[in-house]
Write a protein that holds these residues in place. Sequence first.
Motif, PDB file in Angstrom:
ATOM      1  N   ALA A  78      86.134  50.238  46.847  1.00  0.00           N
ATOM      2  CA  ALA A  78      87.015  50.347  48.007  1.00  0.00           C
ATOM      3  C   ALA A  78      86.283  49.785  49.210  1.00  0.00           C
ATOM      4  CB  ALA A  78      87.406  51.802  48.260  1.00  0.00           C
ATOM      5  N   SER A  79      87.031  49.253  50.141  1.00  0.00           N
ATOM      6  CA  SER A  79      86.420  48.831  51.391  1.00  0.00           C
ATOM      7  C   SER A  79      85.941  50.059  52.156  1.00  0.00           C
ATOM      8  CB  SER A  79      87.438  48.056  52.240  1.00  0.00           C
ATOM      9  OG  SER A  79      88.440  48.934  52.736  1.00  0.00           O
ATOM     10  N   HIS A  80      85.108  49.829  53.162  1.00  0.00           N
ATOM     11  CA  HIS A  80      84.633  50.951  53.968  1.00  0.00           C
ATOM     12  C   HIS A  80      85.803  51.698  54.598  1.00  0.00           C
ATOM     13  CE1 HIS A  80      82.370  53.201  57.026  1.00  0.00           C
ATOM     14  NE2 HIS A  80      83.260  52.747  57.900  1.00  0.00           N
ATOM     15  N   VAL A  81      86.819  50.984  55.046  1.00  0.00           N
ATOM     16  CA  VAL A  81      87.946  51.636  55.702  1.00  0.00           C
ATOM     17  C   VAL A  81      88.736  52.470  54.694  1.00  0.00           C
ATOM     18  CG1 VAL A  81      90.073  51.297  57.011  1.00  0.00           C
ATOM     19  CG2 VAL A  81      88.081  49.871  57.479  1.00  0.00           C
ATOM     20  N   ALA A  82      89.057  51.894  53.542  1.00  0.00           N
ATOM     21  CA  ALA A  82      89.801  52.643  52.525  1.00  0.00           C
ATOM     22  C   ALA A  82      88.982  53.814  52.003  1.00  0.00           C
ATOM     23  CB  ALA A  82      90.191  51.725  51.375  1.00  0.00           C
TER      24      ALA A  82
END
Length: 749
Positions: free
Chosen positions: A373-377
């Motif tokens: 997952a991306s840092h935001v997700a």
Amino acid sequence: MRTETFQCDVTVIGGGLAGVCAAVAAARLGQKVALVQNRPVLGGNSSSEVRVWVCGATAHGNNRYARETGIMGEMFVENQYRNPDGNPYLWDLVVLETVLAESNITLFLNTDVHEAEAEGPAEDRKILSVTGWMAGSERKITFKSPMYIDCTGDGLVGFLAGAGFKIGREAKSEYNEDWAPEVPDGITLGSTILFYTKDVGHPVKFVAPSFARDIENTTIPMRRVIRSGSNGCDYWWIEFGGELDTVHDNERIRDELWAVVYGIWDYIKNSGKFEDAANMTLEWVGAVPGKREYRRFIGDYTLNQNDIMAQEPFEDRVAFGGWSIDLHPPQGVYATESGSKHLHADGNYHIPFRSLYSSNVNNMMFAGRNISASHVAFGTTRVMATCAVIGEAAGSGAALCVQNSVTPRELHAGHLTELQQTMLRQDASIIGLASRDEKDLALGAKVTASSTYRSIAVEQSAGSHVLERSAGILFPVDPALEGVELLVDVDAATTLTVELWDTGRGENYVPANQVQSVDINLQPGEKQWVNVPLEWQPQQAQNAFVIVRKNTSVSLHAGNKNLSGVLAFNQTFVPAVAVELEDRSPEKLIHQWSMNGVRRSPWCFRAKGVSQAYAPGKAVGGYIRPYGGPNQWMSEELSGSPQWLELSWDAPQAISEVHVTFNDDVNEDLINLHHHRTDFEIIPELAKKYVIEGSNGGDWTLIAEESDNRKRKHVYRLAEKTSLSRLRLTVLETNGSSFAELIEIRAYE
């Protein structure tokens, strides 16, 4: 020192909730599992060593019908019964016993895996073994298996094996994420140490250690909320290390967190600003920093902010979440901005299987905060109940990889339906996906019942509330709505506006698209049943969201008991905590429409028309949780008479296994620690006393009976395969509900 080798089918490294659920899932599917944990207790950040409460898709009540089922759900419900006060040591026992109940799991506590043997080129690696040291026992243990699941949180095993990973924040341009920075960096969320306090009934002094921070020389008293009676997760914002290396600076981070904890306590005890703290003492201070973020592995898909906000219904979805995207400032406790900022989707989102296995290590999966997952997700997938359902998906996938002698990527390509249907059979939720298990004999049966709840209504008033704000009523429409009646008091002649909305998506519980609006002329009077001519025949069964617009001349009556499938709302945004701690978006519908004050007390109303929302066939409809409707059979009121549901076949069926899943009200937000106390220890809607019987044209034969049930799902295995033409479940008593309620029944040869 002893040197050992342990051979198994699946090795799970990491005994947090992700690892526990991964191990249990694989074991229940027949695999021999090693669960390896480097601490003396299971549970990770939720354990008595760290004491973070288990958050998940409910988002502490913001999301509706969102509580996890499957293995995590079992632990929530069992803890509610055993541990309503949230004792962290009793929670440890619930988690431990969940593991010990599985004979296929061998548990290795205090075993720190620090070696991994892998082979192959960088783009196609394979783990051959991992090795750990069992502290205190002087045992060096090598674990060999076809499949490995890294649930370490920090991603140590995958790192040692050469799996691709990321640390820090991606640039906004990489996934077109609004919440990502313009330039990538190595910043992560920090770590936290918590503390517990206790009133001992007499004055207690506190002498601060020399290393305690003088927090009055920092921004902490101005930018954070400090109260003498708060403790534990109330102080989640004691965070540090986001600008450091979470792993390699762990000891430095721990020391700073200790300095802050003792500095806060010194401020409470000795600043003179908290007179009520005189009799308070420190009962417990954590010694293990609760980490939030480190390595995130690269899978065949990277979940990102846009997927979360769009609630992307991935074809390969195997888990769900609902917590907000919850990101914290890198300076942690010393930041001058809010301790966290939150971004909610309009409901639960989906997690794809491709985010749970390595793109370059072909026999490694992962679960927990280290998924692809991306840092935001990651800001939402990182919370522990979501990590747990991801763990169950990974464990199920690993088990099927072993059974089919395939890699996770090959499982995705050729056995995805098998994986999803297996998970549904185990009661692991995949929202919006129905069971189509070809082996389930119930799907080919005729379904009848002693009675069915057909007239949706809440008629008995427990009091009225002035419409100082708009109110909402959600209920299922199946197949049509012929009108609505509301129970109101009217102080003066007025016009009341009532609107009908749909919810847009089956997993959402907010008004999305307006269908109709009417104005009703009202005259003064008490307890009037007012007719509202709202009519609707949707193309498919779904929920209606009726909005009664604010009008201070009108009071709306509320009922005194819960009705499954019906929810009540007030249109209001009241921050749960101070703005110094959390920055939320009040314009989001999920915040505007709150159940605070009306949970389990729906507004009094009648939905005109005969409803099929609770028909007997719903128990074999394939859905195991609410989705566009309650998806359950519900009888008329018991009133002292048993209620039954029956499966019948034209020809006898050879049956050896029966599954029953009862309604445990997944709208109820349960918690493992001290966030709140629920009024009941057992979910009232659960059947308490029931019998299951079978017949092949003659007398009924007892298959199973329960007299004190408190669980959602049961699997009954007959002593031998039995020929049956009829199968009947009879509910004799519930744990408080007026109705017999059944989510699902299955039968297998």
